[in-house]
Write a protein that holds these residues in place. Sequence first.
Motif, mmCIF file in Angstrom:
data_model
loop_
_atom_site.group_PDB
_atom_site.id
_atom_site.type_symbol
_atom_site.label_atom_id
_atom_site.label_comp_id
_atom_site.label_asym_id
_atom_site.label_seq_id
_atom_site.Cartn_x
_atom_site.Cartn_y
_atom_site.Cartn_z
ATOM 1 N N LEU A 214 0.847 -1.194 0.000
ATOM 2 C CA LEU A 214 0.000 0.000 0.000
ATOM 3 C C LEU A 214 0.879 1.239 0.000
ATOM 4 O O LEU A 214 1.736 1.398 0.871
ATOM 5 C CB LEU A 214 -0.906 0.003 1.237
ATOM 6 C CG LEU A 214 -1.810 1.231 1.421
ATOM 7 C CD1 LEU A 214 -2.837 1.320 0.305
ATOM 8 C CD2 LEU A 214 -2.495 1.184 2.791
ATOM 9 N N PHE A 215 0.674 2.127 -0.987
ATOM 10 C CA PHE A 215 1.356 3.417 -1.050
ATOM 11 C C PHE A 215 0.382 4.514 -0.625
ATOM 12 O O PHE A 215 -0.787 4.512 -1.020
ATOM 13 C CB PHE A 215 1.819 3.729 -2.476
ATOM 14 C CG PHE A 215 3.023 2.965 -2.936
ATOM 15 C CD1 PHE A 215 4.303 3.375 -2.585
ATOM 16 C CD2 PHE A 215 2.885 1.848 -3.733
ATOM 17 C CE1 PHE A 215 5.424 2.676 -3.022
ATOM 18 C CE2 PHE A 215 3.996 1.139 -4.187
ATOM 19 C CZ PHE A 215 5.270 1.558 -3.824
ATOM 20 N N ALA A 216 0.876 5.481 0.157
ATOM 21 C CA ALA A 216 0.045 6.614 0.566
ATOM 22 C C ALA A 216 0.960 7.766 0.957
ATOM 23 O O ALA A 216 2.164 7.586 1.157
ATOM 24 C CB ALA A 216 -0.839 6.231 1.754
ATOM 25 N N ASN A 217 0.368 8.960 1.064
ATOM 26 C CA ASN A 217 1.090 10.035 1.731
ATOM 27 C C ASN A 217 0.495 10.191 3.129
ATOM 28 O O ASN A 217 -0.450 9.483 3.494
ATOM 29 C CB ASN A 217 1.065 11.339 0.918
ATOM 30 C CG ASN A 217 -0.323 11.919 0.746
ATOM 31 O OD1 ASN A 217 -1.219 11.717 1.576
ATOM 32 N ND2 ASN A 217 -0.520 12.661 -0.342
ATOM 33 N N SER A 249 6.446 14.155 2.545
ATOM 34 C CA SER A 249 6.968 15.407 1.980
ATOM 35 C C SER A 249 8.409 15.652 2.429
ATOM 36 O O SER A 249 9.251 14.778 2.283
ATOM 37 C CB SER A 249 6.058 16.585 2.361
ATOM 38 O OG SER A 249 4.755 16.374 1.864
ATOM 39 N N GLU A 250 8.670 16.838 3.001
ATOM 40 C CA GLU A 250 10.043 17.192 3.371
ATOM 41 C C GLU A 250 10.585 16.368 4.534
ATOM 42 O O GLU A 250 11.779 16.400 4.828
ATOM 43 C CB GLU A 250 10.132 18.689 3.710
ATOM 44 C CG GLU A 250 9.471 19.102 5.015
ATOM 45 C CD GLU A 250 7.968 19.251 4.921
ATOM 46 O OE1 GLU A 250 7.335 19.552 5.950
ATOM 47 O OE2 GLU A 250 7.425 19.077 3.811
ATOM 48 N N LYS A 251 9.702 15.582 5.195
ATOM 49 C CA LYS A 251 10.148 14.745 6.317
ATOM 50 C C LYS A 251 10.638 13.379 5.852
ATOM 51 O O LYS A 251 11.082 12.573 6.672
ATOM 52 C CB LYS A 251 9.009 14.590 7.324
ATOM 53 C CG LYS A 251 8.632 15.882 8.037
ATOM 54 C CD LYS A 251 7.484 15.695 8.994
ATOM 55 C CE LYS A 251 6.164 15.522 8.246
ATOM 56 N NZ LYS A 251 4.997 15.466 9.171
ATOM 57 N N GLY A 252 10.546 13.100 4.569
ATOM 58 C CA GLY A 252 11.069 11.840 4.063
ATOM 59 C C GLY A 252 9.993 10.807 3.809
ATOM 60 O O GLY A 252 8.876 11.128 3.419
ATOM 61 N N GLY A 279 4.845 11.746 -5.993
ATOM 62 C CA GLY A 279 4.469 10.445 -5.455
ATOM 63 C C GLY A 279 4.551 9.341 -6.496
ATOM 64 O O GLY A 279 4.923 8.205 -6.187
ATOM 65 N N ASP A 280 4.232 9.684 -7.747
ATOM 66 C CA ASP A 280 4.293 8.695 -8.826
ATOM 67 C C ASP A 280 5.718 8.199 -9.036
ATOM 68 O O ASP A 280 5.963 7.006 -9.214
ATOM 69 C CB ASP A 280 3.778 9.307 -10.128
ATOM 70 C CG ASP A 280 2.383 9.887 -10.005
ATOM 71 O OD1 ASP A 280 1.627 9.424 -9.126
ATOM 72 O OD2 ASP A 280 2.045 10.796 -10.777
ATOM 73 N N LEU A 281 6.667 9.138 -9.048
ATOM 74 C CA LEU A 281 8.062 8.750 -9.285
ATOM 75 C C LEU A 281 8.695 8.145 -8.047
ATOM 76 O O LEU A 281 9.603 7.305 -8.156
ATOM 77 C CB LEU A 281 8.867 9.943 -9.804
ATOM 78 C CG LEU A 281 8.909 10.067 -11.317
ATOM 79 C CD1 LEU A 281 9.709 8.923 -11.937
ATOM 80 C CD2 LEU A 281 7.524 10.115 -11.946
ATOM 81 N N PHE A 282 8.223 8.536 -6.860
ATOM 82 C CA PHE A 282 8.682 7.841 -5.661
ATOM 83 C C PHE A 282 8.324 6.365 -5.773
ATOM 84 O O PHE A 282 9.153 5.486 -5.498
ATOM 85 C CB PHE A 282 8.048 8.436 -4.403
ATOM 86 C CG PHE A 282 8.402 7.676 -3.147
ATOM 87 C CD1 PHE A 282 9.522 8.022 -2.406
ATOM 88 C CD2 PHE A 282 7.648 6.580 -2.740
ATOM 89 C CE1 PHE A 282 9.877 7.300 -1.273
ATOM 90 C CE2 PHE A 282 7.990 5.853 -1.612
ATOM 91 C CZ PHE A 282 9.108 6.210 -0.872
ATOM 92 N N ALA A 283 7.083 6.088 -6.168
ATOM 93 C CA ALA A 283 6.641 4.693 -6.316
ATOM 94 C C ALA A 283 7.482 3.969 -7.359
ATOM 95 O O ALA A 283 7.839 2.794 -7.183
ATOM 96 C CB ALA A 283 5.160 4.645 -6.695
ATOM 97 N N ALA A 284 7.816 4.661 -8.446
ATOM 98 C CA ALA A 284 8.644 4.044 -9.488
ATOM 99 C C ALA A 284 10.001 3.620 -8.930
ATOM 100 O O ALA A 284 10.465 2.502 -9.157
ATOM 101 C CB ALA A 284 8.827 5.020 -10.647
#
Length: 327
Positions: A214-217, A249-252, A279-284
Amino acid sequence: MTQPRLNVLAIGDAIVDVISSTEDDFLTAEGLMKGSMRLIDAEEATRLYSHMGQARETSGGSAANTTAGIAAMGGRAGFVGQVATDQLGEIFAHDIRALGVEYETRPIDVEDPTGRCLILVTPDGQRTMNTFAGASHCLTVEALDEAQIADAAILYLEAYLWVPDRPRAAMLRAIEVAKAAGRKVALTLSDIACIDKRRDSFLDLIRGDGLDLLFANEAEIKALSGEGDFDAALAAFAEKVPLVVVTCSEKGAVAVERGRRVSVPAQRVDKVVDTTGAGDLFAAGFLCGQAEGRPLEDSLRIGSLCAAEIIAHFGARPEADLKALVA
Protein backbone atom coordinates in the motif's frame (compact mmCIF):
# COMPACT_ATOMS: atom_id res chain seq x y z
CA MET A 1 5.74 -20.30 -10.58
CA THR A 2 7.33 -18.97 -13.78
CA GLN A 3 9.66 -15.99 -13.82
CA PRO A 4 7.61 -12.86 -14.68
CA ARG A 5 8.32 -11.04 -17.94
CA LEU A 6 7.39 -7.62 -16.50
CA ASN A 7 8.49 -6.11 -13.19
CA VAL A 8 5.32 -4.02 -12.91
CA LEU A 9 2.03 -3.79 -14.79
CA ALA A 10 0.02 -0.71 -13.84
CA ILE A 11 -3.65 0.07 -14.39
CA GLY A 12 -4.71 3.71 -14.27
CA ASP A 13 -6.02 6.80 -16.00
CA ALA A 14 -4.68 7.40 -19.50
CA ILE A 15 -4.72 11.20 -19.72
CA VAL A 16 -2.73 14.10 -21.13
CA ASP A 17 -1.26 16.57 -18.62
CA VAL A 18 -1.57 20.29 -19.38
CA ILE A 19 0.75 22.15 -16.97
CA SER A 20 0.78 25.92 -16.49
CA SER A 21 2.47 28.29 -14.01
CA THR A 22 0.09 30.61 -12.17
CA GLU A 23 -0.27 32.87 -9.15
CA ASP A 24 -2.28 32.26 -5.98
CA ASP A 25 -4.65 35.05 -7.01
CA PHE A 26 -5.68 33.04 -10.06
CA LEU A 27 -6.66 30.08 -7.87
CA THR A 28 -8.67 32.40 -5.64
CA ALA A 29 -10.46 33.95 -8.61
CA GLU A 30 -11.32 30.51 -9.94
CA GLY A 31 -12.47 29.27 -6.53
CA LEU A 32 -9.81 26.55 -6.45
CA MET A 33 -8.20 25.11 -3.30
CA LYS A 34 -4.43 25.04 -3.61
CA GLY A 35 -3.00 21.53 -3.71
CA SER A 36 -6.35 19.88 -4.35
CA MET A 37 -7.49 17.51 -7.08
CA ARG A 38 -11.00 17.77 -8.49
CA LEU A 39 -12.85 15.97 -11.25
CA ILE A 40 -14.40 18.20 -13.89
CA ASP A 41 -16.64 17.68 -16.93
CA ALA A 42 -15.87 18.49 -20.55
CA GLU A 43 -17.49 21.95 -20.34
CA GLU A 44 -15.45 22.99 -17.30
CA ALA A 45 -12.29 21.57 -18.87
CA THR A 46 -12.83 23.81 -21.91
CA ARG A 47 -13.63 26.88 -19.79
CA LEU A 48 -10.66 26.56 -17.42
CA TYR A 49 -8.25 25.78 -20.24
CA SER A 50 -9.28 29.02 -21.97
CA HIS A 51 -8.35 30.98 -18.81
CA MET A 52 -4.96 29.30 -18.27
CA GLY A 53 -1.70 30.84 -19.37
CA GLN A 54 0.91 29.25 -21.60
CA ALA A 55 0.99 25.51 -20.94
CA ARG A 56 3.14 22.45 -21.48
CA GLU A 57 1.28 19.35 -22.69
CA THR A 58 2.55 15.82 -22.10
CA SER A 59 1.05 12.37 -21.82
CA GLY A 60 0.37 11.57 -18.17
CA GLY A 61 -1.74 9.96 -15.51
CA SER A 62 -0.52 8.83 -12.09
CA ALA A 63 0.17 5.15 -12.76
CA ALA A 64 1.39 5.94 -16.28
CA ASN A 65 3.96 8.32 -14.76
CA THR A 66 5.11 5.51 -12.47
CA THR A 67 5.63 3.10 -15.37
CA ALA A 68 7.51 5.78 -17.29
CA GLY A 69 9.84 6.20 -14.31
CA ILE A 70 10.38 2.46 -14.05
CA ALA A 71 11.25 2.26 -17.74
CA ALA A 72 13.66 5.20 -17.35
CA MET A 73 15.54 3.19 -14.72
CA GLY A 74 15.78 0.18 -17.00
CA GLY A 75 12.87 -1.71 -15.46
CA ARG A 76 10.32 -3.72 -17.44
CA ALA A 77 6.96 -1.97 -17.12
CA GLY A 78 3.56 -2.23 -18.75
CA PHE A 79 0.51 0.01 -18.59
CA VAL A 80 -3.22 -0.56 -19.03
CA GLY A 81 -5.38 2.53 -19.61
CA GLN A 82 -8.18 3.52 -21.95
CA VAL A 83 -7.99 6.25 -24.60
CA ALA A 84 -10.42 7.24 -27.33
CA THR A 85 -9.90 7.10 -31.08
CA ASP A 86 -8.83 10.75 -31.27
CA GLN A 87 -5.64 12.78 -31.63
CA LEU A 88 -4.86 12.93 -27.92
CA GLY A 89 -5.34 9.17 -27.72
CA GLU A 90 -2.79 8.67 -30.49
CA ILE A 91 -0.37 11.04 -28.77
CA PHE A 92 -0.72 9.23 -25.46
CA ALA A 93 -0.12 5.78 -27.01
CA HIS A 94 2.89 6.94 -29.04
CA ASP A 95 4.52 8.76 -26.13
CA ILE A 96 4.23 6.02 -23.54
CA ARG A 97 5.50 3.38 -25.96
CA ALA A 98 8.39 5.64 -26.96
CA LEU A 99 9.39 5.75 -23.30
CA GLY A 100 9.79 1.97 -23.32
CA VAL A 101 6.52 1.07 -21.59
CA GLU A 102 4.51 -1.87 -22.92
CA TYR A 103 1.07 -0.47 -23.84
CA GLU A 104 -1.43 -2.74 -25.59
CA THR A 105 -4.85 -1.29 -24.63
CA ARG A 106 -6.85 -0.67 -27.81
CA PRO A 107 -8.47 2.75 -28.31
CA ILE A 108 -12.26 2.79 -28.38
CA ASP A 109 -14.79 4.91 -30.24
CA VAL A 110 -16.87 6.51 -27.49
CA GLU A 111 -18.59 9.85 -26.93
CA ASP A 112 -16.04 10.91 -24.29
CA PRO A 113 -12.69 12.08 -25.71
CA THR A 114 -9.32 11.08 -24.30
CA GLY A 115 -8.90 12.45 -20.76
CA ARG A 116 -6.76 15.38 -19.73
CA CYS A 117 -5.56 16.98 -16.48
CA LEU A 118 -5.21 20.76 -16.19
CA ILE A 119 -2.44 21.38 -13.65
CA LEU A 120 -1.88 24.83 -12.15
CA VAL A 121 1.49 25.29 -10.46
CA THR A 122 1.97 28.18 -7.99
CA PRO A 123 5.37 29.77 -7.15
CA ASP A 124 5.75 27.54 -4.06
CA GLY A 125 5.68 24.43 -6.28
CA GLN A 126 2.24 23.26 -5.19
CA ARG A 127 0.05 21.83 -7.93
CA THR A 128 -3.71 22.17 -8.18
CA MET A 129 -5.16 19.50 -10.45
CA ASN A 130 -8.38 19.64 -12.47
CA THR A 131 -9.02 16.31 -14.12
CA PHE A 132 -11.41 15.43 -16.91
CA ALA A 133 -11.24 11.64 -16.97
CA GLY A 134 -12.90 11.26 -20.35
CA ALA A 135 -12.42 7.89 -22.03
CA SER A 136 -10.16 6.57 -19.26
CA HIS A 137 -13.23 5.79 -17.15
CA CYS A 138 -14.59 3.64 -19.98
CA LEU A 139 -12.04 0.89 -19.21
CA THR A 140 -13.78 -2.49 -18.94
CA VAL A 141 -12.92 -6.07 -18.04
CA GLU A 142 -12.88 -6.88 -21.76
CA ALA A 143 -9.93 -4.51 -22.30
CA LEU A 144 -7.67 -6.59 -20.03
CA ASP A 145 -5.00 -8.95 -21.35
CA GLU A 146 -5.03 -11.59 -18.62
CA ALA A 147 -1.83 -13.20 -19.88
CA GLN A 148 -0.08 -9.85 -19.52
CA ILE A 149 -1.37 -9.50 -15.95
CA ALA A 150 -0.18 -12.99 -15.00
CA ASP A 151 3.23 -12.19 -16.50
CA ALA A 152 3.95 -9.22 -14.19
CA ALA A 153 5.64 -9.57 -10.80
CA ILE A 154 3.57 -6.70 -9.37
CA LEU A 155 0.13 -5.45 -10.39
CA TYR A 156 0.04 -1.74 -9.50
CA LEU A 157 -3.37 -0.07 -9.16
CA GLU A 158 -4.23 3.64 -9.13
CA ALA A 159 -7.02 4.80 -6.79
CA TYR A 160 -8.20 7.48 -9.21
CA LEU A 161 -9.52 4.66 -11.39
CA TRP A 162 -11.04 2.77 -8.45
CA VAL A 163 -13.88 5.31 -8.05
CA PRO A 164 -15.98 4.65 -11.22
CA ASP A 165 -17.77 1.29 -11.48
CA ARG A 166 -16.50 -0.11 -14.79
CA PRO A 167 -12.77 0.43 -14.21
CA ARG A 168 -13.10 -0.84 -10.63
CA ALA A 169 -14.65 -4.05 -11.94
CA ALA A 170 -11.70 -4.39 -14.33
CA MET A 171 -9.26 -3.87 -11.47
CA LEU A 172 -11.01 -6.46 -9.29
CA ARG A 173 -10.73 -8.98 -12.12
CA ALA A 174 -7.06 -8.07 -12.58
CA ILE A 175 -6.46 -8.73 -8.87
CA GLU A 176 -8.03 -12.19 -9.22
CA VAL A 177 -5.78 -12.99 -12.18
CA ALA A 178 -2.65 -11.70 -10.45
CA LYS A 179 -3.35 -13.61 -7.24
CA ALA A 180 -4.09 -16.81 -9.16
CA ALA A 181 -0.70 -16.47 -10.85
CA GLY A 182 1.06 -15.97 -7.50
CA ARG A 183 1.88 -12.31 -8.19
CA LYS A 184 1.78 -9.33 -5.82
CA VAL A 185 -0.81 -6.53 -5.83
CA ALA A 186 0.00 -2.91 -4.94
CA LEU A 187 -2.34 0.07 -4.58
CA THR A 188 -1.58 3.77 -4.43
CA LEU A 189 -4.27 5.83 -2.67
CA SER A 190 -3.66 8.72 -5.09
CA ASP A 191 -5.73 11.46 -3.38
CA ILE A 192 -7.97 12.11 -0.38
CA ALA A 193 -10.87 12.72 -2.77
CA CYS A 194 -10.66 9.07 -3.85
CA ILE A 195 -10.75 7.92 -0.22
CA ASP A 196 -13.80 10.06 0.55
CA LYS A 197 -15.73 8.36 -2.24
CA ARG A 198 -14.59 4.74 -1.82
CA ARG A 199 -13.24 4.37 1.73
CA ASP A 200 -15.31 1.29 2.58
CA SER A 201 -14.31 -0.37 -0.69
CA PHE A 202 -10.61 0.21 0.01
CA LEU A 203 -10.98 -1.16 3.53
CA ASP A 204 -12.79 -4.24 2.20
CA LEU A 205 -9.91 -4.86 -0.20
CA ILE A 206 -7.42 -4.63 2.65
CA ARG A 207 -9.47 -6.85 4.99
CA GLY A 208 -9.81 -9.44 2.25
CA ASP A 209 -6.02 -9.83 1.94
CA GLY A 210 -6.21 -8.33 -1.53
CA LEU A 211 -3.14 -6.13 -1.10
CA ASP A 212 0.54 -6.89 -0.67
CA LEU A 213 1.73 -3.28 -0.85
CA LEU A 214 0.00 0.00 0.00
CA PHE A 215 1.36 3.42 -1.05
CA ALA A 216 0.05 6.61 0.57
CA ASN A 217 1.09 10.04 1.73
CA GLU A 218 0.65 11.24 5.29
CA ALA A 219 -2.76 12.85 4.73
CA GLU A 220 -4.10 9.85 2.82
CA ILE A 221 -3.12 7.23 5.39
CA LYS A 222 -4.82 9.32 8.10
CA ALA A 223 -7.97 9.71 6.01
CA LEU A 224 -8.19 6.00 5.22
CA SER A 225 -7.61 4.94 8.82
CA GLY A 226 -9.76 7.64 10.39
CA GLU A 227 -6.88 8.39 12.78
CA GLY A 228 -5.63 11.92 13.38
CA ASP A 229 -2.24 10.73 14.63
CA PHE A 230 0.24 9.55 12.00
CA ASP A 231 1.72 6.69 14.04
CA ALA A 232 -1.77 5.41 14.89
CA ALA A 233 -2.78 5.62 11.22
CA LEU A 234 0.30 3.68 10.15
CA ALA A 235 -0.25 1.05 12.82
CA ALA A 236 -3.85 0.59 11.65
CA PHE A 237 -2.62 -1.04 8.45
CA ALA A 238 0.80 -2.40 9.41
CA GLU A 239 -0.70 -5.70 10.53
CA LYS A 240 -3.15 -5.96 7.63
CA VAL A 241 -0.89 -5.20 4.65
CA PRO A 242 2.52 -6.91 4.37
CA LEU A 243 4.23 -3.71 3.22
CA VAL A 244 2.99 -0.15 3.82
CA VAL A 245 4.92 2.79 2.35
CA VAL A 246 4.12 6.40 3.27
CA THR A 247 5.68 9.57 1.89
CA CYS A 248 5.85 12.55 4.26
CA SER A 249 6.97 15.41 1.98
CA GLU A 250 10.04 17.19 3.37
CA LYS A 251 10.15 14.74 6.32
CA GLY A 252 11.07 11.84 4.06
CA ALA A 253 9.39 8.46 3.80
CA VAL A 254 8.45 5.57 6.09
CA ALA A 255 7.86 1.89 5.39
CA VAL A 256 6.58 -0.89 7.63
CA GLU A 257 7.18 -4.44 6.46
CA ARG A 258 5.76 -7.19 8.65
CA GLY A 259 6.26 -5.13 11.81
CA ARG A 260 9.68 -3.69 10.91
CA ARG A 261 9.65 0.09 10.51
CA VAL A 262 12.21 1.93 8.39
CA SER A 263 12.53 5.68 7.73
CA VAL A 264 14.68 7.71 5.35
CA PRO A 265 15.07 11.50 5.07
CA ALA A 266 13.95 13.42 2.01
CA GLN A 267 16.57 14.12 -0.65
CA ARG A 268 17.77 17.73 -0.64
CA VAL A 269 16.38 19.95 -3.42
CA ASP A 270 17.72 23.47 -4.04
CA LYS A 271 14.32 24.73 -5.21
CA VAL A 272 10.93 23.05 -5.45
CA VAL A 273 9.56 23.96 -8.89
CA ASP A 274 6.58 21.61 -9.31
CA THR A 275 5.38 18.76 -7.08
CA THR A 276 3.37 17.15 -9.90
CA GLY A 277 4.22 13.45 -10.06
CA ALA A 278 6.41 13.34 -6.95
CA GLY A 279 4.47 10.44 -5.46
CA ASP A 280 4.29 8.69 -8.83
CA LEU A 281 8.06 8.75 -9.28
CA PHE A 282 8.68 7.84 -5.66
CA ALA A 283 6.64 4.69 -6.32
CA ALA A 284 8.64 4.04 -9.49
CA GLY A 285 11.95 4.21 -7.64
CA PHE A 286 10.72 2.12 -4.73
CA LEU A 287 9.28 -0.57 -7.01
CA CYS A 288 12.49 -0.70 -9.05
CA GLY A 289 14.47 -1.19 -5.88
CA GLN A 290 12.20 -4.02 -4.80
CA ALA A 291 12.32 -5.62 -8.26
CA GLU A 292 16.12 -5.66 -8.02
CA GLY A 293 15.94 -7.33 -4.61
CA ARG A 294 17.42 -4.35 -2.77
CA PRO A 295 16.92 -3.84 0.98
CA LEU A 296 13.91 -1.84 2.10
CA GLU A 297 16.07 1.16 3.08
CA ASP A 298 17.65 1.27 -0.39
CA SER A 299 14.26 1.09 -2.10
CA LEU A 300 13.04 4.04 -0.01
CA ARG A 301 16.16 6.05 -0.84
CA ILE A 302 15.78 5.36 -4.57
CA GLY A 303 12.15 6.46 -4.36
CA SER A 304 13.13 9.66 -2.56
CA LEU A 305 15.86 10.33 -5.13
CA CYS A 306 13.38 9.97 -8.01
CA ALA A 307 10.83 12.22 -6.28
CA ALA A 308 13.51 14.88 -5.72
CA GLU A 309 14.43 14.84 -9.40
CA ILE A 310 10.80 15.38 -10.41
CA ILE A 311 10.02 18.31 -8.11
CA ALA A 312 13.07 20.22 -9.34
CA HIS A 313 11.44 20.89 -12.74
CA PHE A 314 8.05 21.15 -14.43
CA GLY A 315 6.15 18.01 -15.33
CA ALA A 316 5.84 14.48 -14.05
CA ARG A 317 8.38 12.83 -16.31
CA PRO A 318 12.11 12.68 -15.44
CA GLU A 319 14.50 15.00 -17.25
CA ALA A 320 17.71 13.68 -15.67
CA ASP A 321 19.13 10.21 -16.32
CA LEU A 322 17.47 8.28 -13.49
CA LYS A 323 19.53 5.19 -14.17
CA ALA A 324 22.72 7.19 -13.69
CA LEU A 325 21.37 8.92 -10.57
CA VAL A 326 20.48 5.62 -8.94
CA ALA A 327 23.85 4.11 -9.88
